[in-house]
Design a protein around this motif. Structure first.
Motif, PDB file in Angstrom:
ATOM      1  N   GLN A  80      -6.014   3.342  -2.278  1.00 19.59           N
ATOM      2  CA  GLN A  80      -5.026   2.344  -1.858  1.00 19.59           C
ATOM      3  C   GLN A  80      -4.483   1.575  -3.056  1.00 19.59           C
ATOM      4  OE1 GLN A  80      -6.647  -0.204   1.179  1.00 19.59           O
ATOM      5  NE2 GLN A  80      -6.177   1.243   2.785  1.00 19.59           N
ATOM      6  N   LEU A  81      -5.364   1.204  -3.975  1.00 19.41           N
ATOM      7  CA  LEU A  81      -4.928   0.484  -5.171  1.00 19.41           C
ATOM      8  C   LEU A  81      -4.016   1.348  -6.027  1.00 19.41           C
ATOM      9  CD1 LEU A  81      -8.306  -1.250  -6.069  1.00 19.41           C
ATOM     10  CD2 LEU A  81      -6.188  -2.422  -5.444  1.00 19.41           C
ATOM     11  N   ASP A  82      -4.370   2.618  -6.182  1.00 21.03           N
ATOM     12  CA  ASP A  82      -3.541   3.527  -6.973  1.00 21.03           C
ATOM     13  C   ASP A  82      -2.176   3.715  -6.318  1.00 21.03           C
ATOM     14  OD1 ASP A  82      -5.620   3.808  -8.741  1.00 21.03           O
ATOM     15  OD2 ASP A  82      -6.297   5.734  -7.945  1.00 21.03           O
ATOM     16  N   GLU A  83      -2.185   3.814  -4.978  1.00 23.69           N
ATOM     17  CA  GLU A  83      -0.927   4.012  -4.257  1.00 23.69           C
ATOM     18  C   GLU A  83      -0.033   2.789  -4.378  1.00 23.69           C
ATOM     19  OE1 GLU A  83       1.926   5.966  -2.135  1.00 23.69           O
ATOM     20  OE2 GLU A  83       0.013   6.802  -2.800  1.00 23.69           O
ATOM     21  N   SER A  84      -0.633   1.589  -4.307  1.00 24.15           N
ATOM     22  CA  SER A  84       0.169   0.368  -4.387  1.00 24.15           C
ATOM     23  C   SER A  84       0.789   0.188  -5.766  1.00 24.15           C
ATOM     24  CB  SER A  84      -0.697  -0.848  -4.051  1.00 24.15           C
ATOM     25  OG  SER A  84      -1.680  -1.059  -5.046  1.00 24.15           O
ATOM     26  N   ALA A  85       0.204   0.828  -6.776  1.00 24.81           N
ATOM     27  CA  ALA A  85       0.739   0.715  -8.137  1.00 24.81           C
ATOM     28  C   ALA A  85       1.908   1.658  -8.381  1.00 24.81           C
ATOM     29  CB  ALA A  85      -0.362   1.000  -9.149  1.00 24.81           C
ATOM     30  N   ARG A  86       2.100   2.640  -7.474  1.00 21.65           N
ATOM     31  CA  ARG A  86       3.192   3.600  -7.650  1.00 21.65           C
ATOM     32  C   ARG A  86       4.482   3.031  -7.086  1.00 21.65           C
ATOM     33  NH1 ARG A  86      -0.536   7.418  -5.041  1.00 21.65           N
ATOM     34  NH2 ARG A  86      -1.862   8.340  -6.642  1.00 21.65           N
ATOM     35  N   PRO A  87       5.629   3.339  -7.691  1.00 17.39           N
ATOM     36  CA  PRO A  87       6.909   2.910  -7.107  1.00 17.39           C
ATOM     37  C   PRO A  87       7.087   3.526  -5.727  1.00 17.39           C
ATOM     38  CG  PRO A  87       7.188   3.727  -9.354  1.00 17.39           C
ATOM     39  CD  PRO A  87       5.782   4.077  -8.930  1.00 17.39           C
ATOM     40  N   ARG A  88       7.626   2.737  -4.820  1.00 23.97           N
ATOM     41  CA  ARG A  88       7.804   3.226  -3.450  1.00 23.97           C
ATOM     42  C   ARG A  88       9.174   2.809  -2.937  1.00 23.97           C
ATOM     43  NH1 ARG A  88       3.553   1.121   0.801  1.00 23.97           N
ATOM     44  NH2 ARG A  88       2.145   2.082  -0.708  1.00 23.97           N
ATOM     45  N   ALA A  89       9.797   3.677  -2.167  1.00 20.86           N
ATOM     46  CA  ALA A  89      11.087   3.338  -1.578  1.00 20.86           C
ATOM     47  C   ALA A  89      10.939   2.143  -0.645  1.00 20.86           C
ATOM     48  CB  ALA A  89      11.634   4.548  -0.800  1.00 20.86           C
ATOM     49  N   VAL A  90      12.016   1.383  -0.521  1.00 25.19           N
ATOM     50  CA  VAL A  90      11.968   0.164   0.281  1.00 25.19           C
ATOM     51  C   VAL A  90      11.559   0.443   1.712  1.00 25.19           C
ATOM     52  CG1 VAL A  90      13.364  -1.724   1.197  1.00 25.19           C
ATOM     53  CG2 VAL A  90      13.689  -0.965  -1.169  1.00 25.19           C
ATOM     54  N   ASP A  91      12.048   1.533   2.264  1.00 22.15           N
ATOM     55  CA  ASP A  91      11.782   1.837   3.672  1.00 22.15           C
ATOM     56  C   ASP A  91      10.572   2.740   3.875  1.00 22.15           C
ATOM     57  OD1 ASP A  91      14.007   0.362   4.438  1.00 22.15           O
ATOM     58  OD2 ASP A  91      15.353   2.094   4.218  1.00 22.15           O
ATOM     59  N   ALA A  92       9.781   2.957   2.828  1.00 23.77           N
ATOM     60  CA  ALA A  92       8.638   3.859   2.962  1.00 23.77           C
ATOM     61  C   ALA A  92       7.593   3.284   3.905  1.00 23.77           C
ATOM     62  CB  ALA A  92       8.007   4.106   1.591  1.00 23.77           C
ATOM     63  N   GLU A  93       6.965   4.152   4.646  1.00 26.92           N
ATOM     64  CA  GLU A  93       5.915   3.731   5.565  1.00 26.92           C
ATOM     65  C   GLU A  93       4.667   3.328   4.787  1.00 26.92           C
ATOM     66  OE1 GLU A  93       5.835   3.492   8.927  1.00 26.92           O
ATOM     67  OE2 GLU A  93       7.987   3.888   8.910  1.00 26.92           O
ATOM     68  N   PRO A  94       3.904   2.325   5.295  1.00 26.62           N
ATOM     69  CA  PRO A  94       2.654   1.983   4.619  1.00 26.62           C
ATOM     70  C   PRO A  94       1.674   3.151   4.642  1.00 26.62           C
ATOM     71  CG  PRO A  94       2.937   0.745   6.690  1.00 26.62           C
ATOM     72  CD  PRO A  94       4.191   1.515   6.466  1.00 26.62           C
ATOM     73  N   VAL A  95       0.830   3.206   3.620  1.00 29.47           N
ATOM     74  CA  VAL A  95      -0.124   4.309   3.512  1.00 29.47           C
ATOM     75  C   VAL A  95      -1.217   4.145   4.565  1.00 29.47           C
ATOM     76  CG1 VAL A  95      -1.793   5.408   1.998  1.00 29.47           C
ATOM     77  CG2 VAL A  95       0.331   4.479   1.052  1.00 29.47           C
ATOM     78  N   SER A  96      -1.480   5.207   5.308  1.00 31.85           N
ATOM     79  CA  SER A  96      -2.540   5.183   6.309  1.00 31.85           C
ATOM     80  C   SER A  96      -3.850   5.621   5.674  1.00 31.85           C
ATOM     81  CB  SER A  96      -2.193   6.133   7.473  1.00 31.85           C
ATOM     82  OG  SER A  96      -1.008   5.715   8.109  1.00 31.85           O
ATOM     83  N   VAL A  97      -4.909   4.908   6.042  1.00 31.92           N
ATOM     84  CA  VAL A  97      -6.229   5.251   5.515  1.00 31.92           C
ATOM     85  C   VAL A  97      -6.826   6.342   6.387  1.00 31.92           C
ATOM     86  CG1 VAL A  97      -8.520   4.373   4.964  1.00 31.92           C
ATOM     87  CG2 VAL A  97      -6.523   2.907   4.681  1.00 31.92           C
ATOM     88  N   ARG A  98      -7.406   7.348   5.745  1.00 30.89           N
ATOM     89  CA  ARG A  98      -8.043   8.441   6.475  1.00 30.89           C
ATOM     90  C   ARG A  98      -9.451   8.659   5.933  1.00 30.89           C
ATOM     91  NH1 ARG A  98      -4.625   7.504   9.426  1.00 30.89           N
ATOM     92  NH2 ARG A  98      -3.001   8.816  10.331  1.00 30.89           N
ATOM     93  N   PHE A  99     -10.375   8.948   6.837  1.00 29.24           N
ATOM     94  CA  PHE A  99     -11.771   9.151   6.473  1.00 29.24           C
ATOM     95  C   PHE A  99     -12.205  10.556   6.860  1.00 29.24           C
ATOM     96  CE2 PHE A  99     -11.102   4.782   7.827  1.00 29.24           C
ATOM     97  CZ  PHE A  99     -11.618   4.047   6.778  1.00 29.24           C
ATOM     98  N   SER A 100     -13.043  11.147   6.035  1.00 28.55           N
ATOM     99  CA  SER A 100     -13.719  12.377   6.445  1.00 28.55           C
ATOM    100  C   SER A 100     -14.814  12.004   7.458  1.00 28.55           C
ATOM    101  CB  SER A 100     -14.346  13.064   5.234  1.00 28.55           C
ATOM    102  OG  SER A 100     -15.427  12.276   4.733  1.00 28.55           O
TER     103      SER A 100
END
Length: 217
Positions: A80-100
C-alpha cells in the motif's frame, strides 16, 4: 547543515516519544524491525545515527495504525505504501487489499477449519483464491464469537438480513443508474454508501433494543 535543517530531523528516541501516546506498545526495537523489513528508510548521520523526518513519523503512524486497526500483514502494508508513492490518475480507483488464504488465517487468528466453515455457509467467498478486507473483518468477528459458542452455522440469519438490506440499497439507487448521465455511477455509489450507513445505524439500534428487551432491561 543549518540549525533549522538540523531541527527538522528527530532521533529514534524522539520519534518514540511522539508515537507512544497513540501506540503504547511501540518500542525502539519495533521501529528498528520495521526499518529492517524495508517499510521505513530514515537517513543516517555520518556517525551512523538514524535521522527521522516528519514524513517518516507519518509513515510509521500509518504502518502502526494499519496493524492495530486493520490487522494487515506487513507485506500488504508495504504494498500500500509503495502504491501510494506511485503517480496515479485523478479518477483511479483506490487500491484494494487482497490476502492469500495463509495471510487471512494469520491476520484473523482463526484456523483452516473455521475458514472452511465460513466459506461453506457463504459468509466469505474468495475471488481467484484471494480474500478482501471484508472477509478479514468477518473472519475476525466470527473468531471472536466462537468464545461465546457462536459459529458460522449460527449466522445464516445475519447473512440473509444483509442480503435483504443490500436489495433495499440496490432498489434505492437503481433510478440513478438508469439515467446513464455523466457522473451518475459515482452519485449512485455515494448514495449507496450513505444508505448503507443509515441502515447499519438502524440495525444496530434495533438489535440493541431487542437484546435489552430479552434481558428484561
Amino acid at each position: 547543515m543549518g540549525a533549522e535543517a538540523a531541527r527538522a530531523f528527530m532521533s529514534i528516541g524522539e520519534v518514540l516519544a511522539q508515537l507512544q501516546g497513540e501506540f503504547p506498545d511501540v518500542t525502539i526495537s519495533k521501529i528498528r524491525f520495521l526499518e529492517g523489513e524495508g517499510l521505513i528508510e530514515p537517513e543516517r548521520s555520518p556517525s551512523g545515527y538514524r535521522k527521522f523526518t516528519p514524513g517518516d513519523v507519518e509513515r510509521l503512524r500509518f504502518i502502526l495504525t494499519a496493524q492495530r486497526d486493520r490487522y494487515l500483514p506487513l507485506r500488504v502494508i508495504k504494498d500500500q505504501l509503495d502504491e501510494s508513492a506511485r503517480p496515479r490518475a485523478v479518477d483511479a480507483e483506490p487500491v484494494s487489499v487482497r490476502f492469500s488464504r495463509e495471510e487471512l488465517l494469520a491476520a484473523a487468528e482463526i484456523d483452516d477449519e473455521t475458514l472452511a466453515e465460513l466459506e461453506d455457509y457463504g459468509l466469505i467467498t474468495p475471488t481467484a483464491r484471494l480474500y478482501d478486507e471484508a472477509a478479514l473483518e468477518i473472519a475476525r468477528s466470527v473468531g471472536a464469537l466462537a468464545a461465546f459458542g457462536l459459529h458460522a452455522r449460527h449466522l445464516r440469519a445475519v447473512k440473509a438480513a444483509a442480503e435483504r438490506e443490500a436489495g433495499l440499497v440496490e432498489q434505492a439507487v437503481a433510478p440513478l443508474l438508469r439515467r446513464r448521465a455523466p457522473g451518475s455511477v459515482d452519485r449512485a455509489g455515494e448514495s449507496a454508501r450513505e444508505i448503507s450507513g443509515l441502515l447499519l445505524r438502524i440495525h444496530a439500534a434495533l438489535l440493541e433494543g431487542a437484546v435489552r428487551g430479552s434481558l428484561g432491561r
